[in-house]
Design a protein around this motif. Structure first.
Motif, PDB file in Angstrom:
ATOM      1  N   GLU A  48       5.073 -10.662   1.832  1.00 20.25           N
ATOM      2  CA  GLU A  48       4.070 -10.085   0.937  1.00 20.25           C
ATOM      3  C   GLU A  48       3.548  -8.759   1.471  1.00 20.25           C
ATOM      4  OE1 GLU A  48       3.104 -11.052  -2.118  1.00 20.25           O
ATOM      5  OE2 GLU A  48       4.666 -12.568  -1.980  1.00 20.25           O
ATOM      6  N   THR A  52       3.908  -5.150  -0.324  1.00 19.35           N
ATOM      7  CA  THR A  52       2.749  -4.318  -0.623  1.00 19.35           C
ATOM      8  C   THR A  52       2.930  -2.911  -0.076  1.00 19.35           C
ATOM      9  OG1 THR A  52       1.317  -6.257  -0.573  1.00 19.35           O
ATOM     10  CG2 THR A  52       0.257  -4.115  -0.339  1.00 19.35           C
ATOM     11  N   TYR A  53       3.415  -2.791   1.144  1.00 20.80           N
ATOM     12  CA  TYR A  53       3.609  -1.467   1.742  1.00 20.80           C
ATOM     13  C   TYR A  53       4.693  -0.671   1.019  1.00 20.80           C
ATOM     14  CZ  TYR A  53       0.415  -1.629   5.674  1.00 20.80           C
ATOM     15  OH  TYR A  53      -0.714  -1.637   6.446  1.00 20.80           O
ATOM     16  N   ASP A  57       5.109  -5.397  -5.826  1.00 18.01           N
ATOM     17  CA  ASP A  57       4.205  -6.532  -5.783  1.00 18.01           C
ATOM     18  C   ASP A  57       4.519  -7.504  -6.919  1.00 18.01           C
ATOM     19  OD1 ASP A  57       1.334  -4.719  -7.133  1.00 18.01           O
ATOM     20  OD2 ASP A  57       3.413  -4.809  -7.724  1.00 18.01           O
TER      21      ASP A  57
END
Length: 92
Positions: A48, A52-53, A57
């Motif tokens: 996750e 996100t980075y 998402d």
């Protein structure tokens, strides 16, 4: 895991952190961003955090297509952007 998967990361001796998605380079980070990323990976779900980075998402939309419509007035999907052509095979 809820959505993101297929991510992997590597750290380099110069402090860089590199994220791969299904074996392809997704993001390279240096300095403070790399340090923050490594801290976040240790504290949470690595898949996750990497998602996100990288910016994935769980969305199914392609990058750069935000806000584009596929309705009858859009360029894509209405079939009017390129008219149909009939091709004939040349003989002789």
């Amino acid at each position: 895991m809820t959505g993101a998967e297929g991510f992997d990361y590597r750290t380099r001796s110069n402090g860089e952190a590199v994220i791969f998605h299904h074996g392809k380079l997704a993001k390279m980070m240096r300095g403070e961003e790399a340090a923050a990323f490594l801290k976040d990976v240790e504290a949470g779900d690595p898949q996750e955090v990497m998602g996100t980075y990288v910016g994935h998402d769980g969305q199914e939309q392609k990058p750069g297509s935000a806000g584009k419509s596929t309705g009858p007035d859009s360029l894509h999907g209405n079939g009017e952007a390129h008219a149909t052509k009939d091709f004939r095979r040349k003989t002789g």
